[in-house]
Design a protein around this motif. Structure first.
Motif, mmCIF file in Angstrom:
data_model
loop_
_atom_site.group_PDB
_atom_site.id
_atom_site.type_symbol
_atom_site.label_atom_id
_atom_site.label_comp_id
_atom_site.label_asym_id
_atom_site.label_seq_id
_atom_site.Cartn_x
_atom_site.Cartn_y
_atom_site.Cartn_z
ATOM 1 N N GLU A 158 37.923 37.670 21.870
ATOM 2 C CA GLU A 158 37.966 39.128 22.200
ATOM 3 C C GLU A 158 38.874 39.366 23.240
ATOM 4 O OE1 GLU A 158 34.455 40.862 22.513
ATOM 5 O OE2 GLU A 158 33.666 39.903 20.581
ATOM 6 N N GLY A 159 39.589 40.483 23.538
ATOM 7 C CA GLY A 159 40.131 40.679 25.074
ATOM 8 C C GLY A 159 41.440 40.087 25.076
ATOM 9 N N SER A 160 41.871 40.224 26.421
ATOM 10 C CA SER A 160 43.129 39.613 26.716
ATOM 11 C C SER A 160 43.223 39.147 28.093
ATOM 12 C CB SER A 160 44.393 40.597 26.360
ATOM 13 O OG SER A 160 44.506 41.382 27.233
ATOM 14 N N LEU A 161 44.268 38.653 28.357
ATOM 15 C CA LEU A 161 44.657 38.030 29.624
ATOM 16 C C LEU A 161 44.841 39.272 30.658
ATOM 17 C CD1 LEU A 161 46.210 34.545 29.327
ATOM 18 C CD2 LEU A 161 43.690 35.051 29.732
ATOM 19 N N ASP A 162 45.198 40.346 30.197
ATOM 20 C CA ASP A 162 45.630 41.605 30.797
ATOM 21 C C ASP A 162 44.336 42.314 31.254
ATOM 22 O OD1 ASP A 162 48.386 41.120 30.235
ATOM 23 O OD2 ASP A 162 48.238 42.396 28.503
ATOM 24 N N ASP A 163 43.045 41.858 30.887
ATOM 25 C CA ASP A 163 41.849 42.379 31.326
ATOM 26 C C ASP A 163 41.556 41.704 32.547
ATOM 27 O OD1 ASP A 163 39.503 43.853 31.500
ATOM 28 O OD2 ASP A 163 38.554 42.663 29.817
ATOM 29 N N HIS A 164 41.608 42.227 33.642
ATOM 30 C CA HIS A 164 41.081 41.587 35.069
ATOM 31 C C HIS A 164 39.781 42.314 35.326
ATOM 32 C CE1 HIS A 164 45.119 39.885 36.216
ATOM 33 N NE2 HIS A 164 45.472 40.752 35.209
ATOM 34 N N VAL A 165 38.999 41.003 35.871
ATOM 35 C CA VAL A 165 37.587 41.343 36.312
ATOM 36 C C VAL A 165 37.620 40.622 37.673
ATOM 37 C CG1 VAL A 165 34.938 41.097 36.061
ATOM 38 C CG2 VAL A 165 36.819 41.402 34.036
ATOM 39 N N LYS A 166 37.099 41.189 38.611
ATOM 40 C CA LYS A 166 36.806 40.532 40.103
ATOM 41 C C LYS A 166 35.577 39.642 39.931
ATOM 42 C CE LYS A 166 38.692 44.124 42.835
ATOM 43 N NZ LYS A 166 39.569 43.657 43.501
ATOM 44 N N ILE A 167 35.643 38.460 40.464
ATOM 45 C CA ILE A 167 34.639 37.395 40.093
ATOM 46 C C ILE A 167 33.192 37.980 40.833
ATOM 47 C CG2 ILE A 167 34.836 36.120 42.561
ATOM 48 C CD1 ILE A 167 34.646 33.604 40.422
ATOM 49 N N MET A 168 33.153 39.019 41.753
ATOM 50 C CA MET A 168 31.845 39.605 42.028
ATOM 51 C C MET A 168 31.549 40.225 40.994
ATOM 52 S SD MET A 168 34.111 39.044 44.994
ATOM 53 C CE MET A 168 34.797 40.554 45.075
ATOM 54 N N LYS A 169 32.151 40.896 40.169
ATOM 55 C CA LYS A 169 31.756 41.886 39.299
ATOM 56 C C LYS A 169 31.553 41.215 37.744
ATOM 57 C CE LYS A 169 32.252 45.624 41.786
ATOM 58 N NZ LYS A 169 30.861 46.510 42.184
ATOM 59 N N LEU A 170 31.783 39.844 37.915
ATOM 60 C CA LEU A 170 31.751 39.200 36.465
ATOM 61 C C LEU A 170 30.564 39.168 36.043
ATOM 62 C CD1 LEU A 170 33.620 37.613 34.681
ATOM 63 C CD2 LEU A 170 33.057 35.509 35.924
ATOM 64 N N GLY A 171 29.187 38.946 36.967
ATOM 65 C CA GLY A 171 27.999 38.893 36.440
ATOM 66 C C GLY A 171 27.373 40.155 35.806
ATOM 67 N N ASP A 172 27.924 41.278 36.481
ATOM 68 C CA ASP A 172 27.605 42.668 35.701
ATOM 69 C C ASP A 172 28.040 42.941 34.575
ATOM 70 O OD1 ASP A 172 26.358 43.039 38.397
ATOM 71 O OD2 ASP A 172 28.148 44.195 39.149
ATOM 72 N N ARG A 188 30.493 35.423 19.845
ATOM 73 C CA ARG A 188 31.654 35.768 20.273
ATOM 74 C C ARG A 188 32.358 35.085 21.253
ATOM 75 N NH1 ARG A 188 31.792 41.137 24.062
ATOM 76 N NH2 ARG A 188 30.494 40.472 25.518
ATOM 77 N N ILE A 189 33.639 35.231 21.495
ATOM 78 C CA ILE A 189 34.397 34.580 22.429
ATOM 79 C C ILE A 189 34.944 35.418 23.314
ATOM 80 C CG2 ILE A 189 36.013 32.769 23.023
ATOM 81 C CD1 ILE A 189 35.498 31.481 20.353
ATOM 82 N N VAL A 190 35.133 35.400 24.649
ATOM 83 C CA VAL A 190 35.916 36.613 25.287
ATOM 84 C C VAL A 190 37.033 35.739 26.208
ATOM 85 C CG1 VAL A 190 35.741 38.349 27.330
ATOM 86 C CG2 VAL A 190 34.021 38.025 25.476
ATOM 87 N N ARG A 191 38.252 36.419 26.233
ATOM 88 C CA ARG A 191 39.128 35.708 26.880
ATOM 89 C C ARG A 191 39.558 36.923 28.068
ATOM 90 N NH1 ARG A 191 44.522 33.761 24.091
ATOM 91 N NH2 ARG A 191 44.539 31.828 25.443
ATOM 92 N N LEU A 192 39.540 36.710 29.160
ATOM 93 C CA LEU A 192 40.129 37.613 30.240
ATOM 94 C C LEU A 192 40.773 36.903 31.252
ATOM 95 C CD1 LEU A 192 37.542 37.560 32.572
ATOM 96 C CD2 LEU A 192 36.412 38.707 30.712
ATOM 97 N N THR A 193 40.864 37.566 32.440
ATOM 98 C CA THR A 193 41.552 36.954 33.749
ATOM 99 C C THR A 193 40.496 37.191 34.795
ATOM 100 O OG1 THR A 193 43.662 37.265 33.304
ATOM 101 C CG2 THR A 193 43.264 36.846 35.526
ATOM 102 N N VAL A 194 39.868 36.155 35.730
ATOM 103 C CA VAL A 194 38.976 36.398 36.659
ATOM 104 C C VAL A 194 39.767 36.399 38.038
ATOM 105 C CG1 VAL A 194 37.357 35.465 37.759
ATOM 106 C CG2 VAL A 194 37.299 35.167 35.537
#
Length: 187
Positions: A162-176, A107-113
């Motif tokens: 999968e996902g969209s650029l509207d899905d925001h994840v903080k870089i500190m939480k990215l590994g979780d 799978r490929i995931v697209r999001l905003t970090v």
């Protein structure tokens, strides 16, 4: 003689500067040439006449310009995605190409970090390629690539992210949320 047809595409990064026509403009090499020429002229013309070491700070500007233009050229002109139905290759200057077989991508995931800055956070669009075990096999910041080019990539490899650029994840939480993100070849 028959022409050999290849379905491999090459997607190059775009500078966040004006574009002229439909062709991709490569700003890196001219900027590097200008900064290195300024450094050479500074060293050849002014360095021999400097007797006070404090005046050497005048050489710092061309040196910093050389470093910044080399980084910019590498970041934009030096990053290319090559793809076909069999593999995706991320090529960068001064690094070995990262080749990922499509059969390994589940799978490929697209999001905003969201990266922390002094004034809050800076959003950076990103793409993560994961294998069937959930391990990240390729990651990249996608803001340098045009949406039309990425759409061509998805149709070439036969997968939609999968996902969209509207899905925001903080870089500190990215590994979780996505273990191994940015552990593998990144651009």
């Amino acid at each position: 003689m028959a022409e050999i047809v290849s379905d491999e595409i090459e997607i190059a990064a775009h500078w966040p500067l004006p574009r002229f026509g439909v062709h991709r403009v490569r700003y890196g090499i001219p900027l590097m040439a200008a900064s290195y020429l300024a450094l050479v002229l500074t060293v050849v013309r002014y360095l021999p006449g400097i007797h006070d070491p404090r005046l050497l700070y005048g050489v710092a500007f061309p040196v910093v310009a050389c470093i910044l233009t080399t980084w910019g050229a590498s970041y934009y002109d030096g990053t290319t995605i090559m793809a076909n139905r069999d593999h995706v290759t991320l090529k960068r200057w001064w690094r070995r190409p990262a080749v990922v077989p499509i059969s390994e991508v589940a799978r490929i995931v697209r999001l905003t970090v969201d990266e922390p800055t002094k004034n809050g956070t800076t959003p950076r669009p990103a793409l993560f390629f994961f294998n069937s075990k959930g391990r990240c096999v390729l990651s990249l910041f996608s803001a340098r690539f045009d949406d039309r080019d990425l759409a061509q990539l998805w149709s070439t490899i036969g997968m939609e992210p999968e996902g969209s650029l509207d899905d925001h994840v903080k870089i500190m939480k990215l590994g979780d949320r996505f273990p191994g993100a940015f552990d593998k070849p990144a651009a």
